[in-house]
Design a protein around this motif. Structure first.
Motif, short mmCIF file in Angstrom:
data_model
loop_
_atom_site.label_atom_id
_atom_site.label_comp_id
_atom_site.label_asym_id
_atom_site.label_seq_id
_atom_site.Cartn_x
_atom_site.Cartn_y
_atom_site.Cartn_z
N SER A 92 -1.63 26.33 -0.24
CA SER A 92 -2.12 26.62 -1.59
C SER A 92 -3.64 26.48 -1.54
O SER A 92 -4.16 25.65 -0.80
N PRO A 93 -4.39 27.30 -2.30
CA PRO A 93 -5.86 27.19 -2.25
C PRO A 93 -6.38 25.79 -2.58
O PRO A 93 -7.24 25.27 -1.89
N PHE A 94 -5.85 25.17 -3.65
CA PHE A 94 -6.30 23.82 -3.99
C PHE A 94 -5.86 22.82 -2.93
O PHE A 94 -6.56 21.85 -2.65
N SER A 95 -4.70 23.04 -2.37
CA SER A 95 -4.20 22.14 -1.32
C SER A 95 -5.09 22.21 -0.10
O SER A 95 -5.40 21.18 0.52
N LEU A 96 -5.50 23.41 0.27
CA LEU A 96 -6.29 23.61 1.47
C LEU A 96 -7.61 22.85 1.43
O LEU A 96 -8.00 22.23 2.41
N PHE A 97 -8.27 22.87 0.29
CA PHE A 97 -9.62 22.30 0.22
C PHE A 97 -9.69 20.93 -0.44
O PHE A 97 -10.67 20.22 -0.23
N ILE A 98 -8.70 20.55 -1.24
CA ILE A 98 -8.81 19.30 -1.99
C ILE A 98 -7.70 18.31 -1.64
O ILE A 98 -7.95 17.23 -1.10
N PHE A 99 -6.45 18.66 -1.95
CA PHE A 99 -5.37 17.68 -1.93
C PHE A 99 -4.92 17.28 -0.53
O PHE A 99 -4.64 16.12 -0.28
N THR A 100 -4.82 18.24 0.37
CA THR A 100 -4.39 17.89 1.73
C THR A 100 -5.41 17.02 2.45
O THR A 100 -5.04 16.00 3.03
N PRO A 101 -6.71 17.36 2.43
CA PRO A 101 -7.67 16.45 3.06
C PRO A 101 -7.67 15.06 2.44
O PRO A 101 -7.73 14.06 3.16
N PHE A 102 -7.56 14.98 1.11
CA PHE A 102 -7.51 13.67 0.44
C PHE A 102 -6.29 12.88 0.92
O PHE A 102 -6.39 11.69 1.22
N THR A 103 -5.14 13.54 1.00
CA THR A 103 -3.91 12.87 1.43
C THR A 103 -4.03 12.38 2.87
O THR A 103 -3.60 11.27 3.19
N PHE A 154 0.86 -1.18 0.00
CA PHE A 154 0.00 0.00 0.00
C PHE A 154 0.89 1.23 0.00
O PHE A 154 1.94 1.25 0.64
N ALA A 155 0.50 2.26 -0.70
CA ALA A 155 1.30 3.48 -0.79
C ALA A 155 0.94 4.45 0.33
O ALA A 155 -0.19 4.49 0.80
N VAL A 156 1.93 5.22 0.75
CA VAL A 156 1.74 6.29 1.73
C VAL A 156 2.09 7.58 1.01
O VAL A 156 3.06 7.64 0.27
N ARG A 157 1.29 8.62 1.24
CA ARG A 157 1.45 9.85 0.48
C ARG A 157 1.72 11.05 1.38
O ARG A 157 1.36 11.05 2.55
N ALA A 158 2.32 12.07 0.79
CA ALA A 158 2.47 13.37 1.43
C ALA A 158 2.19 14.42 0.36
O ALA A 158 2.40 14.20 -0.83
N HIS A 159 1.70 15.56 0.81
CA HIS A 159 1.38 16.65 -0.11
C HIS A 159 1.96 17.94 0.44
O HIS A 159 1.85 18.22 1.63
N VAL A 160 2.58 18.73 -0.44
CA VAL A 160 3.15 20.02 -0.08
C VAL A 160 2.53 21.06 -1.00
O VAL A 160 2.65 20.96 -2.22
N GLY A 161 1.86 22.05 -0.42
CA GLY A 161 1.29 23.14 -1.20
C GLY A 161 2.13 24.39 -1.02
O GLY A 161 2.43 24.78 0.10
N VAL A 162 2.52 25.02 -2.14
CA VAL A 162 3.34 26.23 -2.09
C VAL A 162 2.67 27.28 -2.97
O VAL A 162 2.90 27.31 -4.18
N LEU A 163 1.81 28.11 -2.39
CA LEU A 163 1.06 29.15 -3.07
C LEU A 163 0.36 28.63 -4.32
O LEU A 163 -0.76 28.19 -4.25
N VAL A 164 0.98 28.70 -5.49
CA VAL A 164 0.33 28.20 -6.71
C VAL A 164 0.92 26.88 -7.19
O VAL A 164 0.42 26.30 -8.13
N CYS A 175 2.08 19.84 8.15
CA CYS A 175 2.92 21.03 8.27
C CYS A 175 2.96 21.84 6.98
O CYS A 175 2.82 23.06 7.01
N GLN A 176 3.12 21.17 5.85
CA GLN A 176 3.38 21.88 4.60
C GLN A 176 2.28 21.75 3.55
O GLN A 176 2.40 22.31 2.48
N GLY A 177 1.20 21.07 3.87
CA GLY A 177 0.21 20.79 2.84
C GLY A 177 -0.87 21.83 2.66
O GLY A 177 -1.65 21.75 1.72
N TRP A 178 -0.95 22.83 3.49
CA TRP A 178 -2.09 23.75 3.48
C TRP A 178 -1.84 25.05 2.74
O TRP A 178 -2.71 25.90 2.69
#
Length: 151
Positions: free
Chosen positions: A80-91, A36-46, A75-78
């Motif tokens: 970016s606007p898309f990160s805040l609402f989509i990618f970080t919660p999914f991750t 099984f894969a483990v993921r991390a997401h980093v959002g940086v403004l755009v 720590c680092q996933g929030w």
């Protein structure tokens, strides 16, 4: 006339000649491992970055990887606007599912000469996990301020 018979086909094996995935832990070589894969997401403004660690991982190595990657995301996933609402919660949900899969595995001994990854403290005991509260507090402040101004 001679007839040749073909050997029976293994229908449980990999398709299209792909190599079978190993079942031992990639971290310590333990026999009981989940692929099984483990993921991390980093959002940086755009911009955004996605990190992924593929299994198989045993219970200890899986939990250690989930803890590191989830803390990184918190720590680092929030940021970016898309990160805040989509990618970080999914991750975060994905890693919660991964943590539950690894928790179901029995504890197993690592391969000779190898050591499992250090699990470290749980996510809630890591200070970097709380950096993610800053954007949440900012959104609440923004919404409450907007409601107060419109009244």
């Amino acid at each position: 006339m001679t007839t040749t018979t073909t050997p029976p086909q293994n229908h449980n094996g990999p398709l299209w000649g792909a190599a079978p995935r190993p079942t031992a832990c990639r971290g310590c070589g333990a026999a009981d491992a989940a692929d099984f894969a483990v993921r991390a997401h980093v959002g940086v403004l755009v911009l955004m970055r996605f990190h992924r660690v593929d299994g198989p991982l045993c219970r200890r190595c899986g939990r250690a990887t989930v803890r590191v990657m989830t803390t990184k995301t918190l720590c680092q996933g929030w940021w970016s606007p898309f990160s805040l609402f989509i990618f970080t919660p999914f991750t975060l949900v994905w890693n919660l599912i991964a943590a539950m899969r690894f928790a179901k595995l029995p504890l197993s001994e690592p391969a000779p000469g190898r050591v499992p990854l250090d699990e470290g403290p749980p996510v809630h005991a890591r200070p970097l996990a709380y950096v993610g509260l800053l954007p949440v507090l900012w959104v609440i402040w923004f919404v409450v301020g907007g409601i107060a101004r419109s009244s």
